[in-house]
Motif scaffolding. Structure first.
Motif, mmCIF file in Angstrom:
data_model
loop_
_atom_site.group_PDB
_atom_site.id
_atom_site.type_symbol
_atom_site.label_atom_id
_atom_site.label_comp_id
_atom_site.label_asym_id
_atom_site.label_seq_id
_atom_site.Cartn_x
_atom_site.Cartn_y
_atom_site.Cartn_z
ATOM 1 N N VAL A 106 0.836 -1.202 0.000
ATOM 2 C CA VAL A 106 0.000 0.000 0.000
ATOM 3 C C VAL A 106 0.872 1.254 0.000
ATOM 4 O O VAL A 106 0.604 2.211 -0.721
ATOM 5 C CB VAL A 106 -0.943 0.005 1.222
ATOM 6 N N GLY A 107 1.942 1.219 0.804
ATOM 7 C CA GLY A 107 2.833 2.374 0.877
ATOM 8 C C GLY A 107 3.510 2.668 -0.446
ATOM 9 O O GLY A 107 3.502 3.816 -0.923
ATOM 10 N N GLY A 135 2.583 1.595 -3.391
ATOM 11 C CA GLY A 135 1.551 1.924 -4.372
ATOM 12 C C GLY A 135 1.135 3.381 -4.282
ATOM 13 O O GLY A 135 0.992 4.065 -5.312
ATOM 14 N N THR A 136 0.969 3.863 -3.063
ATOM 15 C CA THR A 136 0.614 5.265 -2.846
ATOM 16 C C THR A 136 1.720 6.185 -3.343
ATOM 17 O O THR A 136 1.454 7.212 -3.994
ATOM 18 C CB THR A 136 0.357 5.519 -1.345
ATOM 19 N N PHE A 137 2.970 5.823 -3.049
ATOM 20 C CA PHE A 137 4.110 6.635 -3.488
ATOM 21 C C PHE A 137 4.221 6.642 -5.006
ATOM 22 O O PHE A 137 4.549 7.664 -5.617
ATOM 23 C CB PHE A 137 5.390 6.087 -2.862
ATOM 24 N N THR A 138 3.915 5.509 -5.636
ATOM 25 C CA THR A 138 3.943 5.425 -7.097
ATOM 26 C C THR A 138 2.907 6.351 -7.721
ATOM 27 O O THR A 138 3.182 7.045 -8.711
ATOM 28 C CB THR A 138 3.691 3.979 -7.562
ATOM 29 N N ILE A 182 -8.377 3.161 -1.776
ATOM 30 C CA ILE A 182 -8.634 2.040 -2.687
ATOM 31 C C ILE A 182 -7.580 0.951 -2.490
ATOM 32 O O ILE A 182 -7.887 -0.241 -2.412
ATOM 33 C CB ILE A 182 -8.645 2.527 -4.143
ATOM 34 N N LEU A 183 -6.328 1.375 -2.388
ATOM 35 C CA LEU A 183 -5.228 0.420 -2.222
ATOM 36 C C LEU A 183 -5.354 -0.356 -0.911
ATOM 37 O O LEU A 183 -5.111 -1.567 -0.865
ATOM 38 C CB LEU A 183 -3.891 1.151 -2.269
ATOM 39 N N PHE A 198 -5.535 -4.391 -0.638
ATOM 40 C CA PHE A 198 -4.382 -5.149 -0.153
ATOM 41 C C PHE A 198 -4.370 -5.419 1.356
ATOM 42 O O PHE A 198 -3.653 -6.315 1.807
ATOM 43 C CB PHE A 198 -3.084 -4.429 -0.545
ATOM 44 N N ASN A 199 -5.115 -4.655 2.134
ATOM 45 C CA ASN A 199 -5.137 -4.898 3.584
ATOM 46 C C ASN A 199 -6.479 -4.449 4.158
ATOM 47 O O ASN A 199 -6.554 -3.481 4.903
ATOM 48 C CB ASN A 199 -3.990 -4.131 4.256
#
Length: 210
Positions: A134-135, A137-140, A165-166, A170-171
């Motif tokens: 998630v981290g 993905g958010t940074f991307t 959303i992520l 994912f969690n």
């Protein structure tokens, strides 16, 4: 139960103190002898430091603020894992609460009369510690939007929306989703003046001052 409550309150308090460490203010003072709150947007975050102090200082602020977020999460995790003094059902909620308080501490620092940054970097650190997928993905998403528009605030706002959303994908745990919703809204609210400038077409892009 009293012991658990005391430990939990102590962990949340330490998380706030961690979040409150005014990294941008300290680095700007050390390198240029200025109060970064008196320049640009008035934020102590990495973006304002970039515009008014320099790239190296901004990178340092970004990394340290992210580390603050990681520590806020692992403070709870390590207490639970290594000392085995917190009931398992408390762990997720305590991580979420401590993380949220750290985010608030970053923008409402006790050391700066409750002023500070806009909580994007510390939130990213927290997400990386909660769930690396998630981290990252958010940074991307942050980097992708930044590459397209060159506006840090818009990239942060986009990431604050997308993280929900992520996290659901994912969690999907109630404590962590609750954190991303509340923290995401908080980060967006902290950017309300940036939103006004984005709408007006006056928000500075990377490489510009303001």
């Amino acid at each position: 139960m009293t012991t658990y409550l005391l430990i939990s309150v102590s962990l949340v308090l330490v998380a706030y103190i961690l979040g409150s460490i005014p990294t941008g203010y300290i680095i700007a003072r050390a390198l240029k002898g200025i109060d970064i709150r008196e320049f640009g947007s008035g934020s102590t975050g990495a973006t304002n430091v970039l515009r008014n102090v320099g790239k190296g200082a901004a990178i340092a602020v970004l990394l340290i603020d992210m580390i603050k977020g990681v520590l806020a999460v692992y403070l709870v995790k390590l207490t639970y894992i290594y000392f085995d003094i917190l009931p398992i059902q408390w762990q997720g909620w305590l991580i979420a609460i401590a993380s949220l308080i750290a985010v608030i501490g970053h923008s409402k620092s006790i050391w700066l009369n409750f002023s500070g940054g806009k909580s994007a970097a510390i939130s990213l650190g927290i997400l990386l510690a909660m769930n690396p997928v998630v981290g990252f993905g958010t940074f991307t998403i942050f980097l992708t939007i930044l590459g397209i528009c060159k506006i840090v605030s818009l990239s942060s706002i986009s990431a604050a929306i997308a993280v929900n959303i992520l996290m659901v994908i994912f969690n999907p745990t109630i404590p962590y989703i609750s954190f991303t919703i509340i923290a995401g809204i908080y980060v967006i609210v902290r950017h309300r003046t940036n939103i006004d400038r984005i709408i007006a077409g006056t928000e500075p892009r990377i490489g510009q001052t303001g």
